[in-house]
Design a protein around this motif. Structure first.
Motif, PDB file in Angstrom:
ATOM      1  N   ALA A   1      -3.685  47.473   9.752  1.00  0.00           N
ATOM      2  CA  ALA A   1      -3.526  48.619   8.872  1.00  0.00           C
ATOM      3  C   ALA A   1      -4.716  50.145   8.628  1.00  0.00           C
ATOM      4  N   LEU A   2      -5.791  50.393   9.725  1.00  0.00           N
ATOM      5  CA  LEU A   2      -6.739  51.647   9.205  1.00  0.00           C
ATOM      6  C   LEU A   2      -6.613  52.666  10.392  1.00  0.00           C
ATOM      7  N   ALA A   3      -5.990  51.784  11.509  1.00  0.00           N
ATOM      8  CA  ALA A   3      -4.970  52.437  12.165  1.00  0.00           C
ATOM      9  C   ALA A   3      -4.149  54.278  12.206  1.00  0.00           C
ATOM     10  N   ALA A   4      -3.436  53.852  10.895  1.00  0.00           N
ATOM     11  CA  ALA A   4      -2.694  54.511  10.811  1.00  0.00           C
ATOM     12  C   ALA A   4      -3.709  55.688   9.706  1.00  0.00           C
ATOM     13  N   ASP A   5      -4.739  55.594   9.561  1.00  0.00           N
ATOM     14  CA  ASP A   5      -5.678  56.416   8.695  1.00  0.00           C
ATOM     15  C   ASP A   5      -4.860  56.689   7.101  1.00  0.00           C
ATOM     16  N   PRO A   6      -5.067  55.429   6.902  1.00  0.00           N
ATOM     17  CA  PRO A   6      -3.989  55.349   5.740  1.00  0.00           C
ATOM     18  C   PRO A   6      -5.344  55.417   4.469  1.00  0.00           C
ATOM     19  N   ARG A   7      -4.276  56.246   2.962  1.00  0.00           N
ATOM     20  CA  ARG A   7      -5.088  57.177   1.921  1.00  0.00           C
ATOM     21  C   ARG A   7      -4.749  55.333   1.005  1.00  0.00           C
ATOM     22  N   VAL A   8      -3.867  54.428   1.336  1.00  0.00           N
ATOM     23  CA  VAL A   8      -3.451  53.278   0.250  1.00  0.00           C
ATOM     24  C   VAL A   8      -2.774  51.906   0.572  1.00  0.00           C
ATOM     25  N   ILE A   9      -4.287  50.517   0.327  1.00  0.00           N
ATOM     26  CA  ILE A   9      -3.529  49.253   1.534  1.00  0.00           C
ATOM     27  C   ILE A   9      -3.426  48.674   0.240  1.00  0.00           C
ATOM     28  N   VAL A  10      -1.967  47.856   0.504  1.00  0.00           N
ATOM     29  CA  VAL A  10      -1.612  47.028  -0.114  1.00  0.00           C
ATOM     30  C   VAL A  10      -1.468  45.766   0.249  1.00  0.00           C
ATOM     31  N   CYS A  11      -2.846  44.847  -0.013  1.00  0.00           N
ATOM     32  CA  CYS A  11      -3.511  43.610   0.604  1.00  0.00           C
ATOM     33  C   CYS A  11      -2.711  42.496  -0.019  1.00  0.00           C
ATOM     34  N   ASP A  12      -1.184  42.013   0.322  1.00  0.00           N
ATOM     35  CA  ASP A  12      -0.449  41.057  -0.502  1.00  0.00           C
ATOM     36  C   ASP A  12      -1.089  39.354  -0.049  1.00  0.00           C
ATOM     37  N   GLU A  13      -1.959  39.070  -0.905  1.00  0.00           N
ATOM     38  CA  GLU A  13      -2.742  37.622  -1.093  1.00  0.00           C
ATOM     39  C   GLU A  13      -3.374  37.240   0.195  1.00  0.00           C
ATOM     40  N   PRO A  14      -4.133  38.548   0.641  1.00  0.00           N
ATOM     41  CA  PRO A  14      -5.185  38.744   2.041  1.00  0.00           C
ATOM     42  C   PRO A  14      -6.532  37.243   2.286  1.00  0.00           C
ATOM     43  N   VAL A  15      -6.799  36.636   1.336  1.00  0.00           N
ATOM     44  CA  VAL A  15      -7.394  36.052   1.432  1.00  0.00           C
ATOM     45  C   VAL A  15      -7.738  34.315   0.620  1.00  0.00           C
ATOM     46  N   SER A  16      -5.887  34.317   0.932  1.00  0.00           N
ATOM     47  CA  SER A  16      -5.488  32.979  -0.310  1.00  0.00           C
ATOM     48  C   SER A  16      -5.488  32.004   0.452  1.00  0.00           C
ATOM     49  N   ALA A  17      -5.790  31.975   1.886  1.00  0.00           N
ATOM     50  CA  ALA A  17      -5.683  31.243   3.236  1.00  0.00           C
ATOM     51  C   ALA A  17      -7.054  30.554   3.341  1.00  0.00           C
ATOM     52  N   LEU A  18      -8.046  31.230   3.150  1.00  0.00           N
ATOM     53  CA  LEU A  18      -9.670  31.475   3.671  1.00  0.00           C
ATOM     54  C   LEU A  18     -10.528  30.757   2.982  1.00  0.00           C
ATOM     55  N   ASP A  19     -11.386  29.957   3.143  1.00  0.00           N
ATOM     56  CA  ASP A  19     -12.651  29.358   2.611  1.00  0.00           C
ATOM     57  C   ASP A  19     -13.336  30.531   2.043  1.00  0.00           C
ATOM     58  N   VAL A  20     -14.042  29.588   0.500  1.00  0.00           N
ATOM     59  CA  VAL A  20     -14.977  30.913  -0.053  1.00  0.00           C
ATOM     60  C   VAL A  20     -16.071  31.684   0.411  1.00  0.00           C
ATOM     61  N   THR A  21     -16.786  31.253   1.631  1.00  0.00           N
ATOM     62  CA  THR A  21     -17.397  32.402   2.075  1.00  0.00           C
ATOM     63  C   THR A  21     -16.918  32.908   3.355  1.00  0.00           C
ATOM     64  N   THR A  22     -15.519  32.283   3.458  1.00  0.00           N
ATOM     65  CA  THR A  22     -14.687  33.894   4.970  1.00  0.00           C
ATOM     66  C   THR A  22     -14.008  35.344   3.790  1.00  0.00           C
ATOM     67  N   GLN A  23     -13.898  34.164   2.548  1.00  0.00           N
ATOM     68  CA  GLN A  23     -12.785  35.506   1.568  1.00  0.00           C
ATOM     69  C   GLN A  23     -14.381  36.161   1.226  1.00  0.00           C
ATOM     70  N   ALA A  24     -15.368  35.826   0.444  1.00  0.00           N
ATOM     71  CA  ALA A  24     -15.944  37.067  -0.053  1.00  0.00           C
ATOM     72  C   ALA A  24     -16.071  37.881   0.983  1.00  0.00           C
ATOM     73  N   GLN A  25     -16.596  37.637   2.745  1.00  0.00           N
ATOM     74  CA  GLN A  25     -16.746  38.116   4.071  1.00  0.00           C
ATOM     75  C   GLN A  25     -15.869  39.388   3.546  1.00  0.00           C
ATOM     76  N   VAL A  26     -14.185  38.974   3.660  1.00  0.00           N
ATOM     77  CA  VAL A  26     -13.575  39.760   4.262  1.00  0.00           C
ATOM     78  C   VAL A  26     -13.004  40.819   2.440  1.00  0.00           C
ATOM     79  N   VAL A  27     -13.599  40.292   1.328  1.00  0.00           N
ATOM     80  CA  VAL A  27     -13.489  41.152   0.170  1.00  0.00           C
ATOM     81  C   VAL A  27     -14.936  42.041   0.152  1.00  0.00           C
ATOM     82  N   ALA A  28     -15.313  41.734   0.801  1.00  0.00           N
ATOM     83  CA  ALA A  28     -17.133  43.126   0.776  1.00  0.00           C
ATOM     84  C   ALA A  28     -16.337  43.776   2.355  1.00  0.00           C
ATOM     85  N   LEU A  29     -15.778  43.384   3.325  1.00  0.00           N
ATOM     86  CA  LEU A  29     -15.291  44.399   4.337  1.00  0.00           C
ATOM     87  C   LEU A  29     -13.887  45.640   3.648  1.00  0.00           C
TER      88      LEU A  29
END
Length: 533
Positions: free
Chosen positions: A422-450
């Motif tokens: 998504a970042l490769a297109a140099d966007p100004r807006v990113i729509v995240c559709d359930e980006p962490v729903s299938a991840l465990d809580v520690t991995t969720q936290a890492q992706v959200v922090a990123l």
């Protein structure tokens, strides 16, 4: 004698020891949760209890007794009688666990006949009985339906009905609510609690969601790298964990009652980068037409996060796809930088829910990330490769990962690849559709922090679409609550969560799992009272 008695369990796949010397007991009528991150060995243990590793090449050691059966020494016929008869399992993905060609009722009846040798008519009657027991409305008619005609929550209920058909002593539930929204999740957890009370069966719950464990069990066993880290009563383990890993696991759990740590301070007036005006989207024609999104208007400002929450079927994903341009609205307009947007624009990108299906398994992840660069006209392969390597490193991967394929990455790593693309297109807006729903809580936290780090550095606007209200509160400046295609409530995140105006918003918040078992019991009681009104 204990219902389950496991001593020194080891499970090895080649050189990998997935379970390493695990021991625990489960008494009749009690409930135990195996909790841990992905790869901790939880599901491997659950499968071992029913002897499902037999014949797979896995090496299983130690002692396993389930409902009086020595699983390690029992002949195949005894294991078949155990599975479904004395002990039954509910798997994470009900769609892949049910045969798409046969009616739900017929599949339940077949399981019942295998173990009881009754007539087809009696088996079909039993199937209708257990479907009604798990809350399937109009059970006789719906027993003739096929799996694709059921919602996700109804399919999970059907699997529980199948497990209950033979009145087992033990129910093993492997991540039974992972893919469900909060209200359906609450219904399934309430159902499991009620069934335990009424039948006296034991429950072994496998989950990475600590809140789900708090709602459902008496004891918790925390696993890491195949070993037991901590084991005890649920209130003690979750309330006063003794081990650092357990504390870290609890610390990664997003809290619905905690405001966002660092709300952004904005100068007025904020810049509007994306706007939806009266969006409507219909599917089908004539009498079969269905309105998924109905007259939705939103504004997204530079550098902010707009959370969009609601149950499955509320129209969240359809709205997100219209904002990106993957779906054209039936009516209304999407405006970018004050101008009507036509088609897909590089400035508005999407991170999808399932990184497995959104990445081509036949192409390296580097080539997938490079696609937006080539699409906008970049032709210098050296520059493309260098830019992709920079993006991979930017999202916490390695430049050398360019030539690896999606199957070589974990779920969290694959989601990072999706973010890099998504970042490769140099966007100004990113729509995240359930980006962490299938991840465990520690991995969720890492992706959200990123995502938060990228937003601050690049000034990105994020639209965060999710059914997990706790995650949405953690990341959002503003929140829009959707129901049946419409926005029923919108405002600053803390205001919506602390003082919800709409009854539907209050209903969603009441369904969120609580880490305190006492609060969980109070909420369960309140839901039961509401259901009887």
């Amino acid at each position: 004698m204990s219902l389950v008695n496991v001593t020194g369990l080891t499970v090895e796949f080649g050189s990998l020891r997935a379970v390493d010397g695990l021991s625990f007991r489960l008494e009749q009528g009690a409930a135990l949760a195996l909790v841990g991150e992905s790869g901790s060995g939880k599901s491997t243990v659950a499968s071992a209890l029913l002897g499902l590793h037999r014949g797979t090449g896995a090496r299983v050691g130690g002692s396993i007794e389930v409902a009086g059966v020595d699983v390690q020494e029992a002949p195949d016929e005894a294991l078949r009688r155990l599975r479904g008869g004395k002990a039954a399992m509910v798997f994470q993905d009900p769609l892949s666990s049910l045969d798409p060609y046969y009616a739900i009722g017929d599949q339940i009846a077949e399981v019942y006949r295998v173990h009881t040798r009754v007539s087809r008519r009696a088996a079909r009657a039993r199937a209708v009985e257990v479907l009604d027991r798990v809350g399937i409305p109009d059970a006789l008619r719906r027993s003739r339906s096929r799996p694709h005609e059921f919602s996700g929550g109804m399919r999970q209920r059907a699997l529980i009905a199948m497990a209950l058909a033979c009145e087992p002593d033990l129910l093993i539930a492997d991540e039974p609510t992972t893919a469900l929204d909060v209200t359906v999740q609450a219904q399934i957890l309430d159902l499991l609690h009620t069934l335990r009370q009424e039948t006296g069966m034991g429950l072994l719950l496998v989950t990475h969601d600590v809140g789900v464990a708090a709602e459902s069990v008496d004891e918790v066993l925390v696993m890491r790298h195949g070993r037991a880290v901590e084991h005890g009563p649920v209130a003690a383990v979750l309330g006063s964990p003794s081990q650092p890993y357990t504390r870290d696991l609890l610390g990664a759990v997003p809290r619905v009652d905690a405001p966002r740590a660092a709300a952004q301070v904005r100068e007025e007036p904020p810049e509007v980068v994306l706007e939806a005006r009266g969006l409507r989207r219909e599917f089908g024609r004539g009498k079969r037409a269905f309105t998924a999104v109905d007259d939705v208007s939103l504004t997204i400002h530079r550098g902010e996060t707009l959370g969009v929450v609601g149950e499955s079927g509320s129209g969240k994903t359809t709205l997100g796809r219209m904002l990106v341009g993957l779906l054209e609205p039936t009516a209304g307009q999407v405006r970018y930088d004050g101008h009507a947007r036509v088609g897909v624009r590089p400035a508005v990108q999407m991170v999808f829910q399932d990184p497995v299906s959104s990445l081509n398994p036949r192409r390296s992840v580097g080539e997938s990330v490079a696609d937006p660069l080539r699409a906008r006209g970049e032709s210098d392969e050296g520059r493309i490769r260098e830019r992709v390597r920079e993006l991979l490193e930017r999202v916490g991967l390695e430049a050398a990962h360019y030539d690896r394929y999606p199957h070589e990455f974990s779920g969290g790593q694959r989601q990072r690849v999706g973010i890099a693309r998504a970042l490769a297109a140099d966007p100004r807006v990113i729509v995240c559709d359930e980006p962490v729903s299938a991840l465990d809580v520690t991995t969720q936290a890492q992706v959200v922090a990123l995502l938060g780090e990228l937003q601050r550095e690049l000034g990105l606007a994020l639209v965060f679409v999710a059914h997990d209200l706790a995650v949405v509160r953690q990341v959002s400046d503003r929140v829009a609550v959707m129901r049946r295609g419409r926005i029923v409530e919108e405002g600053p995140a803390d205001e919506v969560y602390d003082n919800p105006r709409d009854p539907y918003t209050r209903q969603l918040l009441a369904a969120v799992p609580a880490l305190d078992p006492r609060i969980a019991a109070q909420r369960r009681s309140a839901r039961r009272e509401l259901a009887t009104l």
